[in-house]
Motif scaffolding. Structure first.
Motif, PDB file in Angstrom:
ATOM      1  N   ASP A  43       0.853  -1.194   0.000  1.00 45.21           N
ATOM      2  CA  ASP A  43       0.000   0.000   0.000  1.00 45.21           C
ATOM      3  C   ASP A  43       0.887   1.242   0.000  1.00 45.21           C
ATOM      4  O   ASP A  43       1.683   1.445   0.911  1.00 45.21           O
ATOM      5  N   LYS A  44       0.775   2.089  -1.036  1.00 47.35           N
ATOM      6  CA  LYS A  44       1.662   3.251  -1.169  1.00 47.35           C
ATOM      7  C   LYS A  44       1.484   4.258  -0.036  1.00 47.35           C
ATOM      8  O   LYS A  44       2.463   4.780   0.487  1.00 47.35           O
ATOM      9  N   VAL A  45       0.239   4.524   0.339  1.00 49.65           N
ATOM     10  CA  VAL A  45      -0.015   5.502   1.400  1.00 49.65           C
ATOM     11  C   VAL A  45       0.519   4.980   2.740  1.00 49.65           C
ATOM     12  O   VAL A  45       1.153   5.716   3.503  1.00 49.65           O
ATOM     13  N   TYR A  49       3.516   6.520   5.101  1.00 51.87           N
ATOM     14  CA  TYR A  49       3.339   6.813   6.529  1.00 51.87           C
ATOM     15  C   TYR A  49       4.436   6.121   7.342  1.00 51.87           C
ATOM     16  O   TYR A  49       4.964   6.691   8.287  1.00 51.87           O
ATOM     17  N   SER A  79      -4.022   4.647   6.044  1.00 46.92           N
ATOM     18  CA  SER A  79      -4.306   4.608   4.609  1.00 46.92           C
ATOM     19  C   SER A  79      -5.803   4.456   4.354  1.00 46.92           C
ATOM     20  O   SER A  79      -6.380   5.139   3.497  1.00 46.92           O
ATOM     21  N   ASP A  82      -7.691   7.738   5.136  1.00 45.87           N
ATOM     22  CA  ASP A  82      -7.548   8.723   4.068  1.00 45.87           C
ATOM     23  C   ASP A  82      -8.452   8.389   2.881  1.00 45.87           C
ATOM     24  O   ASP A  82      -9.111   9.268   2.316  1.00 45.87           O
TER      25      ASP A  82
END
Length: 159
Positions: A43-45, A49, A79, A82
């Motif tokens: 997961d990029k987000v 973080y 994530s 958001d």
């Protein structure tokens, strides 16, 4: 004078070799590198973080390898929060049907996710209140005369 004799002096020979338990300094373990879990890497987000907050937590000795999965879950929750907040911005907070109005289910899910994230953030000292409760390492410098006098005033006397 206590029941076993006078209080030991910090400059005594026993204090120098570490036998004086009253003035013994406990050394905290050195920070160990913690690998990012695979679920966070996907997961990029969440990975962003992790990269933003993990180095500071490792330096503060709050993130260890055994806590990597828990902090990874904290990153994934962030994530999800958001993503839900963006989706909720496009929808209304209430839904109206012929039976009446009710709250959008996404609002409740977002609230629960925020609650879970906050609980994990507290465990890592990422909130102001929890940061104040987590004990900090004692400085390695010698205490000043004022600090020593204050310590002597605040230490309870033994009878």
């Amino acid at each position: 004078m206590g029941s076993r004799g006078p209080a030991p002096k910090p400059s005594s020979e026993r204090s120098a070799i570490g036998r004086n338990t009253l003035h013994r300094k406990v050394r905290a373990p050195k920070p160990i590198a913690v690998a990012m879990p695979a679920t966070v890497k996907a997961d990029k987000v969440a990975a962003g973080y992790w990269k933003a907050h993990a180095p500071a937590l490792i330096t503060a000795r709050r993130l260890r390898p055994d806590l990597a999965e828990a902090f990874g879950l904290c990153c994934l929750l962030k994530s999800e929060m958001d993503a839900m907040a963006v989706e909720l911005a496009t929808q209304e907070r209430t839904t109206t049907t012929e039976k009446g109005a009710y709250a959008n289910p996404l609002v409740k899910i977002l609230r629960d996710t925020r609650r879970d994230w906050l609980a994990l953030a507290r465990d890592f000292g990422m909130t102001a209140a929890s940061d104040a409760r987590i004990p900090q390492d004692a400085p390695d410098v010698e205490e000043s005369k004022e600090d020593a006098a204050l310590r002597l005033l605040t230490v309870p006397k033994r009878s």
